[in-house]
Design an enzyme around this catalytic site. Sequence first.
Site, PDB file in Angstrom:
ATOM      1  N   LYS A   1       0.880  -1.178   0.000  1.00  0.00           N
ATOM      2  CA  LYS A   1       0.000   0.000   0.000  1.00  0.00           C
ATOM      3  C   LYS A   1       0.911   1.219   0.000  1.00  0.00           C
ATOM      4  O   LYS A   1       1.741   1.379   0.905  1.00  0.00           O
ATOM      5  CB  LYS A   1      -0.869  -0.057   1.261  1.00  0.00           C
ATOM      6  CG  LYS A   1      -1.871   1.044   1.431  1.00  0.00           C
ATOM      7  CD  LYS A   1      -2.772   0.648   2.610  1.00  0.00           C
ATOM      8  CE  LYS A   1      -3.439   1.797   3.274  1.00  0.00           C
ATOM      9  NZ  LYS A   1      -4.253   1.376   4.425  1.00  0.00           N
TER      10      LYS A   1
ATOM     11  N   ASP B   1     -12.903   0.274  12.286  1.00  0.00           N
ATOM     12  CA  ASP B   1     -13.462   0.515  10.961  1.00  0.00           C
ATOM     13  C   ASP B   1     -13.977  -0.807  10.391  1.00  0.00           C
ATOM     14  O   ASP B   1     -13.655  -1.187   9.276  1.00  0.00           O
ATOM     15  CB  ASP B   1     -12.370   1.114  10.066  1.00  0.00           C
ATOM     16  CG  ASP B   1     -12.919   1.765   8.806  1.00  0.00           C
ATOM     17  OD1 ASP B   1     -14.143   2.011   8.730  1.00  0.00           O
ATOM     18  OD2 ASP B   1     -12.120   2.019   7.882  1.00  0.00           O
TER      19      ASP B   1
END
Length: 195
Positions: A4, A139
């Site tokens: 990422k 989340d």
Amino acid sequence: VVVKVQRPNIVPEINADLEILGELLVTLQGRFEWMRDNDVLGIFQEFATNLREELDYRVESFNARRLADDMAVFPRVTVPKMYGHLTTSKVLTMELVKGVKIIRTEEIAEAGWNTDELGGYFLEVMIKQIVINGYFHGDAHPGNILCDLNNGNIIFLDMGMMGTLAQDQRINLGDLIWTLNGSDSYDLAESLLRL
């Protein structure tokens, strides 16, 4: 592995946007009592702090390692391995994992997994995270919770934002869950007020 990579210049852009939103909220809060009563500025500031923290991928790597340690007692929970020596504030390197969103129940059932059992297991995992450990995935939407169709494991992704609860909050939440099992509305009201 999955790598990422943070977009160039995203940190100053986000900081500028957050500053503009903060100034707007200060102005609006001065004009609207309901915003002051509900501490909208405080909520925004907590959001901004969490967002800025998520921009440092070393934090996500640490969070994932801590969550993996906490979840080691659950053989059917996977938290991807983080490669700290290949991770910086702008680059996160982690183990490649594959699965489908936890809400794709038809696919999960077609792969031979009992979705009711999986849902109960997930609930047990989340209760341990929130009530017992006080450190939980902040989340946990379906895009960040997968099911590995090969082994039926629950996979947690994107540990950039984690939640924490103090011991008294965890006790009150546990009490509320216990009270929900009963039918005493007075006890339920008391638990809610403590929480």
